[in-house]
Design a protein around this motif. Structure first.
Motif, PDB file in Angstrom:
ATOM      1  N   LYS A 144      42.484  71.212  35.488  1.00  0.00           N
ATOM      2  CA  LYS A 144      41.791  72.295  36.203  1.00  0.00           C
ATOM      3  C   LYS A 144      42.783  73.082  37.071  1.00  0.00           C
ATOM      4  N   MET A 145      43.734  72.402  37.668  1.00  0.00           N
ATOM      5  CA  MET A 145      44.737  73.070  38.505  1.00  0.00           C
ATOM      6  C   MET A 145      45.543  74.065  37.672  1.00  0.00           C
ATOM      7  N   PHE A 146      46.008  73.587  36.499  1.00  0.00           N
ATOM      8  CA  PHE A 146      46.853  74.455  35.661  1.00  0.00           C
ATOM      9  C   PHE A 146      46.065  75.671  35.168  1.00  0.00           C
ATOM     10  N   HIS A 147      44.806  75.439  34.748  1.00  0.00           N
ATOM     11  CA  HIS A 147      43.956  76.538  34.293  1.00  0.00           C
ATOM     12  C   HIS A 147      43.728  77.562  35.386  1.00  0.00           C
ATOM     13  N   THR A 148      43.430  77.060  36.587  1.00  0.00           N
ATOM     14  CA  THR A 148      43.131  77.959  37.706  1.00  0.00           C
ATOM     15  C   THR A 148      44.327  78.855  38.000  1.00  0.00           C
ATOM     16  N   LEU A 149      45.516  78.262  38.030  1.00  0.00           N
ATOM     17  CA  LEU A 149      46.714  79.040  38.338  1.00  0.00           C
ATOM     18  C   LEU A 149      47.015  80.021  37.206  1.00  0.00           C
ATOM     19  N   ALA A 150      46.806  79.581  35.979  1.00  0.00           N
ATOM     20  CA  ALA A 150      47.058  80.454  34.831  1.00  0.00           C
ATOM     21  C   ALA A 150      46.157  81.676  34.870  1.00  0.00           C
ATOM     22  N   GLU A 151      44.897  81.436  35.225  1.00  0.00           N
ATOM     23  CA  GLU A 151      43.939  82.546  35.312  1.00  0.00           C
ATOM     24  C   GLU A 151      44.405  83.622  36.285  1.00  0.00           C
ATOM     25  N   LYS A 152      45.094  83.206  37.344  1.00  0.00           N
ATOM     26  CA  LYS A 152      45.584  84.163  38.341  1.00  0.00           C
ATOM     27  C   LYS A 152      46.968  84.692  37.980  1.00  0.00           C
ATOM     28  N   GLY A 153      47.472  84.285  36.821  1.00  0.00           N
ATOM     29  CA  GLY A 153      48.777  84.758  36.381  1.00  0.00           C
ATOM     30  C   GLY A 153      49.941  84.146  37.138  1.00  0.00           C
ATOM     31  N   ILE A 154      49.736  82.944  37.669  1.00  0.00           N
ATOM     32  CA  ILE A 154      50.797  82.290  38.439  1.00  0.00           C
ATOM     33  C   ILE A 154      51.558  81.308  37.543  1.00  0.00           C
ATOM     34  N   ASN A 155      52.866  81.486  37.483  1.00  0.00           N
ATOM     35  CA  ASN A 155      53.697  80.647  36.631  1.00  0.00           C
ATOM     36  C   ASN A 155      54.082  79.349  37.348  1.00  0.00           C
ATOM     37  N   ILE A 156      53.899  78.233  36.648  1.00  0.00           N
ATOM     38  CA  ILE A 156      54.266  76.937  37.230  1.00  0.00           C
ATOM     39  C   ILE A 156      55.696  76.607  36.829  1.00  0.00           C
ATOM     40  N   GLN A 157      56.534  76.327  37.837  1.00  0.00           N
ATOM     41  CA  GLN A 157      57.949  76.088  37.561  1.00  0.00           C
ATOM     42  C   GLN A 157      58.261  74.604  37.373  1.00  0.00           C
TER      43      GLN A 157
END
Lengths: 406, 406
Positions: free
Chosen positions: A359-372
């Motif tokens: 859920k964390m990864f999906h939420t950030l992806a939806e906002k266009g935030i790249n996980i490093q």
């Protein structure tokens, strides 16, 4: 008979007026029939002044003398608080670390408690007297004063609560509890009614500086129920308790962030056994803490990329250490980036529920935030992202895990 | 091996810079092969601040808490001085009152020393370490901190010197010795090379506040040679010693004055047994100290006039006490005068020489100064005169007894 240890931090005893209101608060509990032990910090600003004296006298000073000097701050507050209580008709006396035989090891400046003589305090409590204990200080095996490290009065309070088998240890501070996230970023942040020791430890380690980590560890070890609450109002605080006390866990209790992160990436490191030790050994020798570490799967079999994070203030030193070891660590390029933030979701509930990280990864992806970078523990998922997205990420996650206040 | 106790007062340790210069002074003696023990006061102003806290928290506060609070001032200075010495390469450590087992009675706020554990200090001294002792503080029979009263660090220093059988106790202050009289009044006042304990005690009691009276008494009792000297320059100070050390006594060692005097005269008091007790009993009960007392010879057999002096600040209270007792003390009128000064000449030489008092009366008469009251002790003659003549009287006497510097 309820027995409670109440600890008051520096802002709660900042001046005579504040000490008087601490005394009134203690009297209230005492009048209600509770056995109360008070633990006090130095008046706000005093410890900094004393530390400043030491540093100015000699940047590298004898830690035993440092302890002798800085321990005076709590001594003054303890005496003044006892006087304030007596003025309200409450029998009270001050106790210094050596008077209650609060023994520590001799690691001056960051000593660890080894034992407390509970007899005298126990007897006074039964007689209705309020012991006012100078926090932060103890006595080492060399019969000299020791101190427990910054924020050490929390640890004193928990140790006293454990020794006296108190029902509760109230930590009075300038915030009124532990929140689901930083209320300065998320206006709908909620004060938690309860949180587990484990969650509190993770919160503390990622930047929510409400309680000293060692105090929470000690409370967990001895099962001391803690409460974090404000000395400036009367609202109930947040209880920090064992997991068994919380029947229905939230999946996620909080969203935290830490800006004190910097990222280093080594490109095309020779991929052979011992290479991680070759990098992180010299950093450890230089007392540089490394937090998140990611090693990419080697594409072509002979090199790999390694990314890790250090504290922002250590970045330049870390670069220098790596570059000095270039002969042993063969790499193509060193990249670094101080503009990153670590965002974490924390909750003991995730032990028994899948899908929290997803859920964390999906939420950030939806906002266009790249996980490093990603790292996880049993009760925490942390991601490293571009610092510019801090508020956006924290707010989105707070909403996604249904933490927003109604 | 010479063993010396060096005590530094508040102005000598007023800030970090001054503490550094104290350390340099101690290093100098240490390098010269002396065994040095340092005793320090609180940094100037600190004790006043702490006392102020106590008074503001509660005008009538628990003296045990007061002691716990104010003792911190010396604790800080001791630690900082030890650090400063270490910085100069001198082995040093701080010692608190309870660590050297400086036992006192439990008269908090004005405790008296009953014993010191000399073993630890003695051993460190032999190893070349400089003990830095927090002055003014001890430990009572109740295992709580005590303090020795204002200026008590002098007493600590003398007690330590006696316990360690030191060759000398140097008291560093902001004046460079004991003078034949107040240099602000008499420009030709001379610094005394030596003065006896007895003379020093009389000096102190009439207003020369160089040393705490109890410190001098203790030094006299145990034969501790004291030296009063300045921490701001390197000139030799004044030795305070036993009479046997001074071969040729000056007839008079000093001329002192005290402006803190007020005169009360009761006219036509009924002259019958018990009348003095009737007057001075109620004053003593009100804790008012009476100094000089003169009762005129009764002219007509049934009444007499009685004159006495009290401290200026006690004058109004003293008048009120007398007036409240008017039923038992029958008198015609009460006169009072705050505009008086007590001038004294002091010297152990007067024990064996006649004519000292007579010279005083002649000298004052020549200047047209009227003597209102006279009192004498074995080594002192005091007169009460109109305050307006203070400077004139002191200068005339200083010249008459050949005390002027050449």
């Amino acid at each position: 008979m309820t027995r409670v240890v109440k600890k008051f931090g520096g802002t709660s005893v900042a001046d005579l007026e504040r000490i008087r209101s601490v005394a009134a608060r203690v009297k209230h509990a005492h009048d209600a029939g509770e056995e109360v032990v008070v633990v006090v910090s130095a008046m706000a600003g005093v410890t900094n002044q004393l530390v400043d004296y030491c540093v100015k006298m000699a940047p590298l000073h004898d830690a035993r003398e440092y302890d002798t000097i800085v321990a005076t701050g709590e001594q003054v507050t303890a005496g003044l608080t006892a006087i304030a209580l007596q003025e309200l008709g409450v029998p009270a006396r001050s106790w210094l670390g050596w008077q209650i035989q609060l023994h520590t090891d001799s690691a001056h400046g960051k000593a660890r408690i080894s034992g407390i003589d509970r007899e005298a305090l126990d007897q006074r409590l039964r007689q209705g007297e309020v012991p006012v204990i100078a926090g932060f200080q103890g006595i080492g095996s060399d019969n000299r004063l020791t101190t427990l490290g910054r924020g050490g009065s929390d640890t004193t309070a928990v140790a006293i609560a454990a020794a006296l088998q108190a029902d509760r240890c109230d930590i009075y501070t300038d915030v009124d509890g532990v929140y689901t996230t930083d209320p300065r970023i998320v206006s709908r942040a909620r004060k938690l009614e309860k949180i587990t020791f484990e969650e509190m430890l993770e919160m503390a380690s990622v930047g929510a500086k409400v309680l000293q980590t060692r105090a929470v560890e000690l409370a967990m070890k001895y099962g001391v129920r803690m409460q974090v609450l404000s000395s400036f109002d009367d609202s109930p605080g947040t209880f920090v308790v064992g997991e068994d006390e919380i029947l229905e866990h939230e999946l996620v209790s909080g969203v935290t962030y830490s800006r004190d992160e910097a990222k280093i990436t080594l490109l095309r490191v020779a991929d052979r056994p011992g290479i991680a030790a070759g990098i992180f050994g010299p950093l450890a020798d230089a007392s540089i803490n490394v937090d998140m570490i990611v090693q990419n799967i080697s594409a072509e079999g002979d090199t790999t990329d390694i990314t890790f994070t250090v504290s922002k203030s250590d970045l330049e030193r870390a670069r220098a250490v790596i570059e000095a070891s270039r002969e042993t660590i063969t790499y193509a390029r060193l990249l670094s980036d101080p503009n990153v933030v670590k965002v974490s979701v924390i909750g003991v509930g995730m032990r028994s529920h899948a899908g929290i990280a997803s859920k964390m990864f999906h939420t950030l992806a939806e906002k266009g935030i790249n996980i490093q970078v990603i790292s996880t523990s049993e009760i925490k998922v942390s991601v490293l992202i571009d610092e510019a997205y801090t508020e956006l990420a924290v707010r989105a996650l707070h909403t996604a895990y249904r933490l927003d206040a109604h």
